[in-house]
Write an enzyme that holds these catalytic residues in place. Structure first.
Site: not given
Length: 267
Positions: A155, A159
């Site tokens: 990600h 995040k």
């Protein structure tokens, strides 16, 4: 016409949700919420989201936004989502929660707060990811204990939770299919002299960097062969479209806590 409100207008997901509500049929945007004193409060939600003026101003009044909607879509953080869930319960309004990072205790609290309303709590609103959950169950049940399982998720650098809620759910699906206790067999750390891999463990590796929207690969590794099941998100639209689909489904459902498997009829 189902009236949908969106929480978190300033965020990337919030803006995509505003666009997806506008693009969907049979729904309308009734309200948009941001935290108190946010600089965007009072501005037109459509202009902020880049889809043109909608005549819907961003508000910081949670109760007023909930009062004007049939269902609230929330992509924030667990503590905020639980507060919004409680507020929806008091007004008998449905809610769709896409926040990740819930502890077992927070999930239990979410279940208790849905005694009087219908709610969806799902780590991933993508139709493709939820189909992957079903496929993973079938693969794991068929292969049994002869294949080692490893999960790798990637990600963007912003995040805040790891591993992702989607990766955790993938691990839980595999563990359930194999009759294992996920909390016992999940392995998040390998460093130094670790010894041989145990037969039951499910490895979980995390990558964070750049602007990766979301990538997940589950490896089933046997002797002389390997199966890889991967899902890659190219943008956030699939999450927002899935959330709108979930919102149209949950309105009118019996009180309780549902997930995207219920929405898609995959259970």
């Amino acid at each position: 016409m189902i009236k949908i409100a969106v929480c978190g207008a300033a965020g990337r997901m919030g803006q995509r949700l505003i666009n997806s509500v506008q693009e969907a049929e049979g729904v309308c945007l009734s309200g948009v919420l941001e935290r108190p004193a946010h600089p965007l409060v009072g501005q037109d939600a459509g202009l902020v989201a880049g889809c043109g003026a909608l005549g819907v101003s961003i508000s910081d009044d949670l109760n007023a936004v909930i009062a004007g909607c049939d269902v609230l879509i929330d992509f924030t953080a667990p503590k905020v989502s639980l507060k919004n869930l409680e507020a929806c319960g008091l007004q008998r309004k449905s809610i769709v929660i896409g926040s990740t990072g819930f502890t077992p205790e927070e999930r239990q609290l979410a279940m208790e707060l849905t005694r009087n309303i219908s709610a969806i709590l799902a780590p991933n609103m993508s139709v493709g990811v939820n189909v992957c959950f079903k496929i993973l169950k079938d693969i794991a049940a068929t292969l049994g204990d002869d294949f080692d399982v490893e999960i790798v998720e990637s990600h963007h650098r912003m995040k805040v939770d790891a591993p992702s809620g989607t990766a955790v759910r993938m691990g839980q699906v595999v563990a359930e299919a194999l009759g294992r206790d996920y909390d016992r067999v999940a392995n998040f750390h390998r460093e130094g002299i670790t010894g041989s891999r145990t037969k039951d463990e499910i490895g979980m590796q995390t990558i964070r960097g750049g602007d990766i929207v979301g990538e997940h690969t589950v490896y089933f590794i046997g002797m002389g062969e390997r199966i890889e099941l991967s899902h890659r998100a190219m943008n956030r639209d699939m999450f927002s479209r899935g959330a709108v689909r979930a919102a149209t489904w949950v309105v009118g459902q019996a009180p309780g806590l549902y997930d995207m498997q219920d929405v898609l009829g995959l259970k």
